[in-house]
Design a protein around this motif. Structure first.
Motif, mmCIF file in Angstrom:
data_model
loop_
_atom_site.group_PDB
_atom_site.id
_atom_site.type_symbol
_atom_site.label_atom_id
_atom_site.label_comp_id
_atom_site.label_asym_id
_atom_site.label_seq_id
_atom_site.Cartn_x
_atom_site.Cartn_y
_atom_site.Cartn_z
ATOM 1 N N SER A 263 -34.402 -29.673 18.572
ATOM 2 C CA SER A 263 -33.761 -29.131 17.202
ATOM 3 C C SER A 263 -34.330 -29.911 16.123
ATOM 4 O O SER A 263 -34.872 -31.202 16.329
ATOM 5 C CB SER A 263 -32.503 -29.244 17.398
ATOM 6 O OG SER A 263 -31.798 -30.565 17.397
ATOM 7 N N SER B 273 -31.401 -15.115 11.702
ATOM 8 C CA SER B 273 -30.616 -15.903 13.046
ATOM 9 C C SER B 273 -30.455 -17.345 12.660
ATOM 10 O O SER B 273 -29.646 -18.023 13.101
ATOM 11 C CB SER B 273 -31.359 -15.681 13.998
ATOM 12 O OG SER B 273 -32.757 -16.431 14.098
ATOM 13 N N ILE B 274 -31.248 -18.105 11.730
ATOM 14 C CA ILE B 274 -31.278 -19.482 11.145
ATOM 15 C C ILE B 274 -29.684 -19.626 10.798
ATOM 16 O O ILE B 274 -29.183 -20.612 10.946
ATOM 17 C CB ILE B 274 -32.252 -19.784 10.434
ATOM 18 C CG1 ILE B 274 -33.577 -19.579 11.206
ATOM 19 C CG2 ILE B 274 -32.096 -21.216 10.051
ATOM 20 C CD1 ILE B 274 -34.852 -20.035 10.463
ATOM 21 N N ARG B 275 -29.339 -18.873 9.960
ATOM 22 C CA ARG B 275 -28.109 -19.177 9.244
ATOM 23 C C ARG B 275 -27.131 -18.718 10.088
ATOM 24 O O ARG B 275 -25.778 -18.662 9.645
ATOM 25 C CB ARG B 275 -27.883 -18.176 7.839
ATOM 26 C CG ARG B 275 -28.554 -18.790 6.791
ATOM 27 C CD ARG B 275 -28.195 -18.397 5.303
ATOM 28 N NE ARG B 275 -26.703 -18.150 5.056
ATOM 29 C CZ ARG B 275 -26.225 -19.059 4.321
ATOM 30 N NH1 ARG B 275 -26.852 -20.137 3.675
ATOM 31 N NH2 ARG B 275 -24.934 -19.134 4.060
ATOM 32 N N VAL C 67 -33.161 -23.399 3.691
ATOM 33 C CA VAL C 67 -32.952 -21.985 4.416
ATOM 34 C C VAL C 67 -32.577 -20.983 3.543
ATOM 35 O O VAL C 67 -32.902 -19.890 3.660
ATOM 36 C CB VAL C 67 -31.640 -22.212 5.604
ATOM 37 C CG1 VAL C 67 -31.432 -20.897 6.140
ATOM 38 C CG2 VAL C 67 -32.273 -23.310 6.446
ATOM 39 N N VAL D 59 -35.445 -15.112 10.727
ATOM 40 C CA VAL D 59 -34.822 -16.126 9.545
ATOM 41 C C VAL D 59 -33.349 -16.063 9.268
ATOM 42 O O VAL D 59 -32.423 -16.839 9.110
ATOM 43 C CB VAL D 59 -35.627 -15.792 8.165
ATOM 44 C CG1 VAL D 59 -34.759 -16.235 7.163
ATOM 45 C CG2 VAL D 59 -37.186 -16.052 8.167
#
Length: 729
Positions: free
Chosen positions: A338, A398-400, A346, A396
């Motif tokens: 990670s 899914s990052i938040r 983000v 993108v």
């Protein structure tokens, strides 16, 4: 070479907070009667990692607490002491203190030094007062005193650290002589003037107390048992003596004694090791400089830990080394899997991807009119661009997204503490912790959920004797659940308590001048508790009052585009349901047309679309029209009536009916035609214009025009046809 360590402080703060959260989670779940060995090791590793990191960055206040915590945990995980509820309470208190100290360094918040001292005192008293679990009662009676200071070679030798209160020097000498008959004894004067003995031999704690009781008050006597070596020479005895004092890198210094050059060099080496392990120069922590005495104590604690490992047997050293290698390997894997990125980066990435999706839609619309035979390669390239854009936006987005466990993990400790405070027995369970929600919403939902949980504990679940008299289990049940329904996430707080009192709510509403009637449905009555200042609690408590602040809860959830619903049955409990839209920047939508206007329906709500037969459309007096779909009558919502549009068709059999489902209810939306399906970028309408009923946002179409996104859940709730449940039969 000098390395600026200040750049790593934020990483240390984040990792320490994660370790503290993991420690609390393990402590709350541990089985006190039969604790899992791996759980104990994991708690110990967390405390050890925090101690090591704090020592590296010179945060000595954290080091002091974790050193005492680590010592007690080590005894328990080795089986030298039985885990008890008092231990768990002390560990949770230590966790709270460490979190407070961490916030003090990171956020400059005040630190309650009395709470820190209380936590240390509790840990130390537990460490000194417990009888080792592995020692049976018969083994406490050791061999009688021997005139010679010989350590038993059969492994029964025990090492004690004895701290005396301030007494006369002649009494110290007399005690030293008497204790010398029990084994090898050494003495040391602490910087504060107290005398400390180190005794290694075959004697027991009771024998030591019986000797000391003639001279000192045993309540002021501190006796700590430590792990003895197999054999102890004079040099090893001196090392044990220094370990008891917390030294090890340099000889102990008597008060007033001048330091030699060698001792000063050793002290400097120890300080550098504590701050940076000797690879770079020392540095000051970014906040609150500790006193010189505190730094010396932290360095002494670190040195004591090193010497304790050296004094252990070879097998134990090998075992710890192997464990350390596994831990290092695990930590390495965790670090490489990670990366920490600022949330602003983000957000910037999401905005750029949103603009890319709009551009891609424009290109696709421009090329839709081209001849596929003449422009085959161009159209294939546009199709490839569409697929890549979709994959990119999903990655993108899914990052938040964060699991609801980020929120749910905060409540087990709170439920435990409040239940204990109120004298209630509560079982807390969670469902759907893996359900993901946008990070922005997760952070804003914490406070409303906290208020609802506290209400359920305080005024929802009854006292054990009341539950027993009502034929219930003495242990109440409180659950938190999360799950996706269409394009929404539904979070529910459920208790099996006494439920809401309809008569009491109505009476309170009348006294406050609210418009109520005895014929109101239960759902409407329950909504009254969201009125400002509304409460039916007989007495105000420091925990909560069911209804107190509920208007704030509803206002906060409404501000997130969500809805609060209450279901309650007297004597059986209450369920408060929160429905929130998955307000991602990009969503899949269906374009529909009413008159000349194009609207977007979130695809998650759409079940199917059809053109009904004239015979399937029925008129219900006073209720509007319904449409029969596979034997089920659904309320018909004409979109043109909802928004005052001049339609192309007023007869449903000439237009299109889109079947929508939200919160377990279905309805049929009557539109003129379907335009197509596409990805749309959600733009906040309220911040750019104002809030519009039935509209959740807006988007930019491929032709550059603006289209409104329909709030399906609100549309279905506001439709008057849905008020009558009979139409579903």
């Amino acid at each position: 070479m000098t390395i600026d360590m200040s750049q790593f402080f934020q990483v240390f703060f984040d990792e320490t907070e994660e370790l503290l959260a993991e420690m609390e989670k393990l402590l709350l779940a541990i089985d006190i009667a039969s604790p899992d060995e791996e759980d104990l090791n994991a708690i110990f590793r967390a405390a050890h990692s925090i101690k090591g990191g704090a020592g590296t960055f010179g945060l000595n206040d954290l080091t002091e607490v974790t050193h005492v915590l680590e010592s007690l945990l080590d005894k328990i995980r080795k089986g030298e002491m039985a885990l008890s509820a008092e231990h768990v309470d002390a560990f949770l208190m230590a966790k709270d203190v460490l979190k407070m100290q961490l916030d003090g360094h990171r956020l400059q918040t005040p630190v309650d030094q009395e709470a820190v001292a209380d936590a240390r005192m509790m840990l130390e008293s537990l460490s000194e007062g417990e009888v080792p679990k592995a020692a049976p009662a018969a083994s406490l009676e050791m061999a009688p005193r021997q005139p010679s200071a010989i350590i038993p070679s059969d492994g029964s030798a025990r090492c004690f650290r004895i701290e005396l209160p301030k007494i006369a020097e002649r009494d110290v000498d007399a005690l030293f002589a008497e204790l010398g008959l029990l084994g090898q004894a050494a003495r040391q004067t602490a910087p504060d003037g107290h005398t400390i003995f180190t005794l290694v031999g075959g004697s027991s704690r009771d024998e030591i107390i019986s000797i000391c009781s003639f001279i000192v008050d045993t309540d002021e006597l501190k006796i700590l048992e430590e792990t003895p070596p197999q054999q102890m020479t004079a040099a090893e005895l001196k090392a044990a003596q220094e370990e008891a004092q917390g030294y090890g890198f340099f000889d102990p210094i008597e008060p007033g004694e001048a330091q030699t050059d060698q001792q000063r060099a050793a002290a400097k080496a120890a300080q550098e090791a504590a701050q940076g392990y000797g690879f770079f120069e020392g540095f000051e922590p970014p906040v609150r400089k500790e006193s010189q005495e505190t730094e010396a104590n932290a360095a002494a604690s670190a040195a004591a830990a090193v010497l304790q490992q050296e004094a252990a047997s070879a097998a134990l050293v090998d075992k710890k080394a192997a464990a350390k290698r596994e831990t290092d390997k695990a930590n390495h894997n965790a670090e490489t899997s990670s990366i920490r990125v600022g949330i602003e980066k983000v957000d910037q990435l999401i905005n750029l991807v949103g603009e890319l999706v709009i551009t891609q839609a424009m290109i696709e619309q421009r090329t839709s009119t081209l001849d596929p035979m003449l422009h085959e390669k161009l159209l294939n390239s546009v199709s490839q661009l569409t697929r890549n854009t979709r994959d990119l936006q999903e990655a993108v987005m899914s990052i938040r997204m964060m699991p609801m466990d980020y929120v749910f993990s905060r409540f087990p400790r709170m439920v435990r503490d409040l239940a204990s405070k109120l004298g209630k027995r509560i079982e807390f369970v969670t469902h759907g912790a893996a359900t993901e929600l946008d990070k922005g919403l997760i952070e804003r939902i914490v406070d409303p959920l906290t208020h609802l949980v506290r209400n359920s504990i305080d005024h929802g679940i009854e006292m054990p004797e009341v539950r027993k008299a009502a034929g219930k289990s003495e242990r109440g049940r409180l659950s938190l659940s999360a799950g996706h329904q269409g394009g929404n996430i539904v979070i529910e707080v459920t208790d099996d308590g006494g439920g809401l009192n309809r008569d009491k709510i109505l009476a309170k509403a009348r006294s406050q001048g609210l418009p109520v009637a005895d014929t109101m449905t239960d759902a409407d009555v329950w909504q009254l508790i969201f009125a400002p200042g509304f409460s039916t609690a007989d007495a105000v408590t420091d925990v909560s009052g069911r209804g107190v602040g509920m208007d704030v809860v509803k206002r906060n959830i409404t501000a997130m585009g969500g809805v609060v619903d209450i279901r309650s049955a007297k004597g059986f409990g209450t369920t408060i349901s929160i429905s929130l839209p998955l307000t991602l920047a990009i969503l899949d939508g269906m374009s529909i047309k009413a008159g000349e206007e194009i609207y977007i329906l979130p695809l998650g709500y759409v079940v199917e679309s059809l053109q009904p037969e004239p015979a399937d459309v029925k008129e219900i007096s006073g209720q509007g029209r319904v449409v029969k779909v596979r034997g089920e009558y659904l309320p018909l919502i004409p979109l043109y009536q909802m928004f005052g549009i001049e339609p192309r068709f007023s007869d449903p059999s000439q237009g299109i009916v889109v079947i929508l489902e939200s919160e377990g209810r279905k309805a049929a939306l009557f539109v003129d035609e379907l335009v197509g399906q596409q990805q749309v970028v959600v733009k906040n309408l309220e911040s750019n214009y104002r809030k519009v009923a039935g509209i959740s946002g807006a988007t930019i179409l491929g032709d550059g025009g603006v289209s409104l996104i329909i709030d399906v859940a609100a549309l279905l709730r506001s439709s008057r046809q849905l008020a009558d449940e009979s139409i579903f039969s």
